[in-house]
Design a protein around this motif. Sequence first.
Motif, mmCIF file in Angstrom:
data_model
loop_
_atom_site.group_PDB
_atom_site.id
_atom_site.type_symbol
_atom_site.label_atom_id
_atom_site.label_comp_id
_atom_site.label_asym_id
_atom_site.label_seq_id
_atom_site.Cartn_x
_atom_site.Cartn_y
_atom_site.Cartn_z
ATOM 1 N N GLN A 167 0.845 -1.187 0.000
ATOM 2 C CA GLN A 167 0.000 0.000 0.000
ATOM 3 C C GLN A 167 0.889 1.249 0.000
ATOM 4 N N HIS A 170 -2.352 5.481 0.279
ATOM 5 C CA HIS A 170 -3.342 4.797 1.101
ATOM 6 C C HIS A 170 -3.475 5.564 2.417
ATOM 7 N N GLY A 182 -1.653 1.113 -5.059
ATOM 8 C CA GLY A 182 -0.728 0.170 -4.457
ATOM 9 C C GLY A 182 -0.259 -0.845 -5.480
#
Length: 280
Positions: A167, A170, A182
């Motif tokens: 990620q 995020h 991601g």
Amino acid sequence: MEIRYTVNQKDIKRYTTEELRSEFLVNGLYEENEVKAVYSHIDRMVTLGCMPTTETVAIDKGIDCWKNFGTHYFLERREIGIFNIGGKGSIEADGVVYEMGYKDCLYITKETKEVLFRSDDAKHPAKFYMVSAPAHRVCKTKFIPIEDAAKRPLGEAKTSNKRTINQFIHPDVLETCQLSMGMTVLESGNVWNSMPCHTHERRMEIYMYFEVPEDHVVFHMMGEPTETRHIIMKNEEAVISPSWGIHCGAGTSDYTFIWAMGGENQAFDDMDNLLQTELK
């Protein structure tokens, strides 16, 4: 820049293979010293690619910002996430230079007026893969190297989907308006991604597959759960996934893909899960 308008789940039941590919597949993203872009009216997301070799390339090269966005420059009312999937390079954002290694990521906030792309070596150029979403406020531009991504192991070998979700853009890593991005890396011998599959009515998603060996492909599954379709993907190709459709795939080899989401909700687990036995 190519413009694509929205399609609905009822119409695609009648689509041919070529019609599906022309609506949802994004390919040919990397041409020397050019910016290639596809503007989807599904949540107004823009998918871009840039491969600078002998030139410094501006993000808006070949894009009429006033005609397409009603803005004076590309990021006037947009945010963007950028990954490097090629050789070493750099990105200059309003005078600040970010060195970009393989699989590094850069988030650039709205109101950034100038974005420039360069490669360190023209014979081994950087390949910048980008997704941009509309933004309503200024956040903070941030460089996220691959080692700083939040790691989330998922799956298992017995179901052929052992993988690590990295990620980058995020809520657990940085603040954005709506964009999330991601990278999912499948372990050797594993081929399924995003299985068990899901939909998320509150946001759309774009997958870009890479590290797909030259003589291999990924069968990307899409469509309503009870009306599934597939698109065969090759290396460094992207696919647009509307909120009403599943998005998962199986490769003839392991691979890596970058996912990007935009819409109402940034919560990673905000999804409507499905059982494999429910698919048709």
